[in-house]
Design a protein around this motif. Structure first.
Motif, PDB file in Angstrom:
ATOM      1  N   ALA A  87       0.843  -1.198   0.000  1.00  0.00           N
ATOM      2  CA  ALA A  87       0.000   0.000   0.000  1.00  0.00           C
ATOM      3  C   ALA A  87       0.886   1.259   0.000  1.00  0.00           C
ATOM      4  CB  ALA A  87      -0.937   0.011   1.204  1.00  0.00           C
ATOM      5  N   HIS A  88       0.217   2.402  -0.042  1.00  0.00           N
ATOM      6  CA  HIS A  88       0.929   3.687  -0.080  1.00  0.00           C
ATOM      7  C   HIS A  88       1.559   4.062   1.253  1.00  0.00           C
ATOM      8  CE1 HIS A  88      -2.879   4.549   1.777  1.00  0.00           C
ATOM      9  NE2 HIS A  88      -2.434   5.726   2.165  1.00  0.00           N
ATOM     10  N   LYS A  89       1.126   3.443   2.357  1.00  0.00           N
ATOM     11  CA  LYS A  89       1.529   3.924   3.684  1.00  0.00           C
ATOM     12  C   LYS A  89       3.045   3.946   3.884  1.00  0.00           C
ATOM     13  CE  LYS A  89      -2.612   3.275   6.421  1.00  0.00           C
ATOM     14  NZ  LYS A  89      -3.565   2.620   5.500  1.00  0.00           N
ATOM     15  N   ILE A  90       3.753   3.048   3.204  1.00  0.00           N
ATOM     16  CA  ILE A  90       5.209   2.960   3.357  1.00  0.00           C
ATOM     17  C   ILE A  90       5.917   4.238   2.882  1.00  0.00           C
ATOM     18  CG2 ILE A  90       5.599   1.851   1.091  1.00  0.00           C
ATOM     19  CD1 ILE A  90       7.396   0.450   4.067  1.00  0.00           C
ATOM     20  N   GLY A 115      -4.165  -1.938  11.655  1.00  0.00           N
ATOM     21  CA  GLY A 115      -2.842  -2.546  11.731  1.00  0.00           C
ATOM     22  C   GLY A 115      -1.970  -2.243  10.520  1.00  0.00           C
ATOM     23  N   GLN A 116      -2.546  -1.651   9.474  1.00  0.00           N
ATOM     24  CA  GLN A 116      -1.759  -1.388   8.263  1.00  0.00           C
ATOM     25  C   GLN A 116      -0.645  -0.371   8.531  1.00  0.00           C
ATOM     26  OE1 GLN A 116      -3.161  -4.176   6.698  1.00  0.00           O
ATOM     27  NE2 GLN A 116      -2.445  -3.005   4.968  1.00  0.00           N
ATOM     28  N   HIS A 117      -0.993   0.702   9.230  1.00  0.00           N
ATOM     29  CA  HIS A 117       0.032   1.701   9.550  1.00  0.00           C
ATOM     30  C   HIS A 117       1.034   1.143  10.555  1.00  0.00           C
ATOM     31  CE1 HIS A 117       2.128   5.320  10.535  1.00  0.00           C
ATOM     32  NE2 HIS A 117       1.623   5.384  11.748  1.00  0.00           N
ATOM     33  N   ALA A 232      -9.496   9.240  -5.620  1.00  0.00           N
ATOM     34  CA  ALA A 232      -8.842   8.460  -4.568  1.00  0.00           C
ATOM     35  C   ALA A 232      -9.809   8.309  -3.402  1.00  0.00           C
ATOM     36  CB  ALA A 232      -7.565   9.154  -4.095  1.00  0.00           C
ATOM     37  N   CYS A 233      -9.653   7.226  -2.662  1.00  0.00           N
ATOM     38  CA  CYS A 233     -10.465   7.038  -1.462  1.00  0.00           C
ATOM     39  C   CYS A 233      -9.891   7.878  -0.322  1.00  0.00           C
ATOM     40  CB  CYS A 233     -10.519   5.563  -1.074  1.00  0.00           C
ATOM     41  SG  CYS A 233      -8.922   4.876  -0.562  1.00  0.00           S
ATOM     42  N   VAL A 234     -10.743   8.189   0.654  1.00  0.00           N
ATOM     43  CA  VAL A 234     -10.315   8.996   1.801  1.00  0.00           C
ATOM     44  C   VAL A 234     -10.713   8.343   3.113  1.00  0.00           C
ATOM     45  CG1 VAL A 234     -10.571  11.203   2.990  1.00  0.00           C
ATOM     46  CG2 VAL A 234     -10.543  11.149   0.521  1.00  0.00           C
ATOM     47  N   GLY A 235      -9.694   7.998   3.908  1.00  0.00           N
ATOM     48  CA  GLY A 235      -9.938   7.636   5.295  1.00  0.00           C
ATOM     49  C   GLY A 235      -9.576   8.893   6.076  1.00  0.00           C
ATOM     50  N   GLY A 236      -8.292   8.997   6.459  1.00  0.00           N
ATOM     51  CA  GLY A 236      -7.770  10.278   6.940  1.00  0.00           C
ATOM     52  C   GLY A 236      -7.433  11.166   5.748  1.00  0.00           C
ATOM     53  N   GLY A 237      -7.032  10.517   4.660  1.00  0.00           N
ATOM     54  CA  GLY A 237      -6.830  11.254   3.413  1.00  0.00           C
ATOM     55  C   GLY A 237      -5.418  11.283   2.862  1.00  0.00           C
ATOM     56  N   SER A 238      -4.539  10.349   3.276  1.00  0.00           N
ATOM     57  CA  SER A 238      -3.145  10.491   2.829  1.00  0.00           C
ATOM     58  C   SER A 238      -2.904  10.007   1.407  1.00  0.00           C
ATOM     59  CB  SER A 238      -2.182   9.801   3.796  1.00  0.00           C
ATOM     60  OG  SER A 238      -2.325   8.399   3.784  1.00  0.00           O
ATOM     61  N   ALA A 305     -11.452  -1.358   6.844  1.00  0.00           N
ATOM     62  CA  ALA A 305     -10.869  -0.861   8.087  1.00  0.00           C
ATOM     63  C   ALA A 305     -10.123   0.458   7.888  1.00  0.00           C
ATOM     64  CB  ALA A 305      -9.933  -1.913   8.654  1.00  0.00           C
ATOM     65  N   GLY A 306      -9.505   0.632   6.722  1.00  0.00           N
ATOM     66  CA  GLY A 306      -8.706   1.835   6.489  1.00  0.00           C
ATOM     67  C   GLY A 306      -9.529   3.101   6.309  1.00  0.00           C
ATOM     68  N   LEU A 307     -10.824   2.952   6.029  1.00  0.00           N
ATOM     69  CA  LEU A 307     -11.669   4.142   5.829  1.00  0.00           C
ATOM     70  C   LEU A 307     -12.570   4.402   7.028  1.00  0.00           C
ATOM     71  CD1 LEU A 307     -12.758   3.677   2.086  1.00  0.00           C
ATOM     72  CD2 LEU A 307     -10.682   4.722   3.022  1.00  0.00           C
ATOM     73  N   GLU A 353     -10.537  -0.498   0.410  1.00  0.00           N
ATOM     74  CA  GLU A 353     -10.430   0.965   0.440  1.00  0.00           C
ATOM     75  C   GLU A 353     -10.376   1.494  -0.996  1.00  0.00           C
ATOM     76  OE1 GLU A 353      -8.485  -1.059   2.167  1.00  0.00           O
ATOM     77  OE2 GLU A 353      -8.533  -0.474   4.290  1.00  0.00           O
ATOM     78  N   SER A 354      -9.406   0.979  -1.755  1.00  0.00           N
ATOM     79  CA  SER A 354      -9.207   1.437  -3.131  1.00  0.00           C
ATOM     80  C   SER A 354     -10.442   1.158  -3.985  1.00  0.00           C
ATOM     81  CB  SER A 354      -8.009   0.728  -3.761  1.00  0.00           C
ATOM     82  OG  SER A 354      -6.965   0.572  -2.824  1.00  0.00           O
ATOM     83  N   ALA A 355     -11.140   0.076  -3.698  1.00  0.00           N
ATOM     84  CA  ALA A 355     -12.332  -0.288  -4.465  1.00  0.00           C
ATOM     85  C   ALA A 355     -13.422   0.777  -4.323  1.00  0.00           C
ATOM     86  CB  ALA A 355     -12.845  -1.652  -4.022  1.00  0.00           C
ATOM     87  N   SER A 377      -4.780   2.437  -3.945  1.00  0.00           N
ATOM     88  CA  SER A 377      -3.957   2.668  -2.759  1.00  0.00           C
ATOM     89  C   SER A 377      -3.338   1.396  -2.176  1.00  0.00           C
ATOM     90  CB  SER A 377      -4.780   3.373  -1.684  1.00  0.00           C
ATOM     91  OG  SER A 377      -5.951   2.635  -1.382  1.00  0.00           O
ATOM     92  N   GLY A 378      -3.973   0.234  -2.398  1.00  0.00           N
ATOM     93  CA  GLY A 378      -3.403  -0.981  -1.812  1.00  0.00           C
ATOM     94  C   GLY A 378      -3.956  -2.241  -2.444  1.00  0.00           C
ATOM     95  N   ARG A 379      -3.314  -3.345  -2.138  1.00  0.00           N
ATOM     96  CA  ARG A 379      -3.745  -4.628  -2.697  1.00  0.00           C
ATOM     97  C   ARG A 379      -4.745  -5.315  -1.756  1.00  0.00           C
ATOM     98  NH1 ARG A 379       2.160  -6.814  -1.586  1.00  0.00           N
ATOM     99  NH2 ARG A 379       1.860  -7.572   0.530  1.00  0.00           N
TER     100      ARG A 379
HETATM  101  C1  LIG Z   1      -4.863   3.077   5.347  1.00  0.00           C
HETATM  102  C2  LIG Z   1      -5.358   2.883   3.975  1.00  0.00           C
HETATM  103  C3  LIG Z   1      -6.214   3.823   3.359  1.00  0.00           C
HETATM  104  C4  LIG Z   1      -6.774   5.021   4.082  1.00  0.00           C
HETATM  105  O1  LIG Z   1      -5.842   5.930   4.550  1.00  0.00           O
HETATM  106  P1  LIG Z   1      -5.625   7.345   3.864  1.00  0.00           P
HETATM  107  O2  LIG Z   1      -4.777   8.077   4.821  1.00  0.00           O
HETATM  108  O3  LIG Z   1      -6.984   7.965   3.682  1.00  0.00           O
HETATM  109  O4  LIG Z   1      -4.977   7.098   2.566  1.00  0.00           O
HETATM  110  C5  LIG Z   1      -6.583   3.624   2.037  1.00  0.00           C
HETATM  111  N1  LIG Z   1      -6.157   2.535   1.347  1.00  0.00           N
HETATM  112  C6  LIG Z   1      -5.352   1.611   1.907  1.00  0.00           C
HETATM  113  C7  LIG Z   1      -4.919   0.441   1.081  1.00  0.00           C
HETATM  114  C8  LIG Z   1      -4.920   1.753   3.232  1.00  0.00           C
HETATM  115  O5  LIG Z   1      -4.134   0.828   3.770  1.00  0.00           O
END
Ligand SMILES: *Cc1c(COP(=O)(O)O)cnc(C)c1O
Length: 393
Positions: A87-90, A115-117, A232-238, A305-307, A353-355, A377-379
């Motif tokens: 995912a993008h978090k890295i 747990g992803q972060h 793009a999807c938004v949880g916190g929005g990174s 979970a990420g959103l 999330e990405s879906a 954003s992630g697999r």
């Molecule tokens: C954590 C996560 C998100 C949501 O976090 P943002 O800060 O909004 O990007 C989205 N997609 C994936 C795959 C995540 O792991």
């Protein structure tokens, strides 16, 4: 109109640093140093080297032909799912660990919900040999056993947060308490564009590699570095802020942020922050958040979970309020169907999330000419249980 952070840490009406007095020295140390450090040649060199050789960047910009045919537009997928750890978090945790080292920190703390972060943080701590403590709600620890195991295998200590609802919010409180008690040797890695200034700006800068690469790749593939839409999807929005960053000032590029509507915006089980929220303070900054009449944070809900977060970062709140970004929402059902569609048309299983971002394509109308970039954003490996249950696989 200025869409970026100002001298005092605000994006229009949003942002700032609403923190307990005791945290002031930590946040102030970061505020005074982050831009200088990020701009150092040696920092840039090391950051980009790790993004290349460790994360596997640049991530491809892939023209998805069968999705394009379905939607009558050129649909490009920005493949953050192909990054190391999936995912993008890295991108952000690599940036922050290098910054922490330059500030002389020896110990890293983080909070995590799904747990992803936590995994992305434990990964870079293993990479650099720094001590890692991850706070996680007791309930989340039970729900997310595979990620807890990953963090432990990576050498992190996972500390359960046992107060309140025993979820993300409580883990955040524990992490803040730790940081107050360990101001000298510890850096707190926040995982999205949230928290007190300078976190939202710092995380956005680290994630902006997504749009920086996309511009270059679009120019190579289409002859024009500006698409018509980015989604793009938004949880916190990174991931969204990373995807938007270098397009924000290209006013012709439409920015579409997709929130999680859960079981429906008005179902009482939703995480559609801009649809349901009001202005207020959450996790150290002024933004938009889901809250009751008397200001209590409403527990969010999403299948992903990420959103599942009751707010959005302050820069998103500003893009929303000024109308520069369009904020929409997608239900659990719509996102799962879009995940299946992407899998069967492109051979790519996306994170749920990405879906959500992919699902919004169903609601758009195209004329066959538009270039559209969706941040993948992630697999979806981490979501196989949910997909299996939903589709009876
Ligand atoms: C954590 C996560 C998100 C949501 O976090 P943002 O800060 O909004 O990007 C989205 N997609 C994936 C795959 C995540 O792991």
């Amino acid at each position: 109109m200025n869409y970026f952070v100002d001298q005092s840490g605000y994006y229009g009406d949003f942002g700032g640093a609403y923190i307990p007095e005791m945290l002031y020295p930590n946040v102030e140390e970061l505020r005074q140093n982050y831009l200088n450090i990020i701009q150092e040649e040696s920092f840039k060199k090391e950051f980009h080297q790790l993004l290349k050789d460790y994360v596997g960047r640049p991530s491809p910009l892939y023209l998805a032909k069968r999705l394009s045919a379905r939607y009558n537009a050129n649909i490009f997928l920005k493949r953050e799912d192909l990054n190391h750890t999936g995912a993008h978090k890295i991108n952000n945790t690599i940036g922050q660990i290098l910054l922490a080292e330059r500030l002389g920190k020896k110990r890293i703390i983080a909070e995590t919900g799904a747990g992803q972060h936590g995994v992305a943080t434990a990964t870079v701590c293993a990479l650099r040999g720094l001590e890692c403590v991850v706070y996680m709600g007791e309930i989340d620890i039970q729900r997310q056993a595979p990620n807890v195991a990953r963090m432990k295998m990576l050498g992190a200590t996972v500390v359960p947060a046992t107060s309140g609802s025993k979820t993300l919010k409580d883990a955040t409180n524990e992490a803040m308490r730790d940081w107050v008690n360990n101001p000298i040797d510890t850096h707190y890695i926040i995982g999205s564009v949230v928290g007190p200034h300078p976190y939202p700006d710092m995380v956005a800068i680290f994630q902006s590699i997504i749009s920086q690469e996309t511009k270059k790749q679009l120019l190579e593939q289409t002859g024009n570095d500006q698409p018509d839409y980015v989604l793009a999807c938004v949880g916190g929005g990174s991931n969204a802020m990373g995807m938007f960053y270098h397009f924000i000032q290209d006013e012709k590029v439409k920015l579409i942020a997709v929130e999680a509507a859960g079981k429906g915006v008005n179902s009482g089980h939703s995480a559609a922050t801009t649809a349901l929220g009001k202005e207020g303070v959450l996790h150290g900054s002024r933004s938009i958040l889901m809250q009751t009449e008397d200001g209590q944070v409403v527990e969010p809900f999403s299948v992903s979970a990420g959103l599942d977060y009751p707010g959005i970062g302050p820069q998103h709140a500003h893009l929303f309020k000024t109308g520069r970004g369009t904020y929409v929402s997608i239900t659990d059902d719509e996102s799962l169907q879009a995940g299946l569609l992407c899998t069967q048309l492109e051979g790519i299983i996306p994170a749920i999330e990405s879906a959500h971002a992919l699902a919004y394509l169903e609601k758009m109308k195209f004329n066959g000419q538009e270039n559209v970039v969706v941040c993948l954003s992630g697999r979806g490996d981490k979501d196989m249980d949910t997909y299996m249950k939903y589709f009876g696989l």
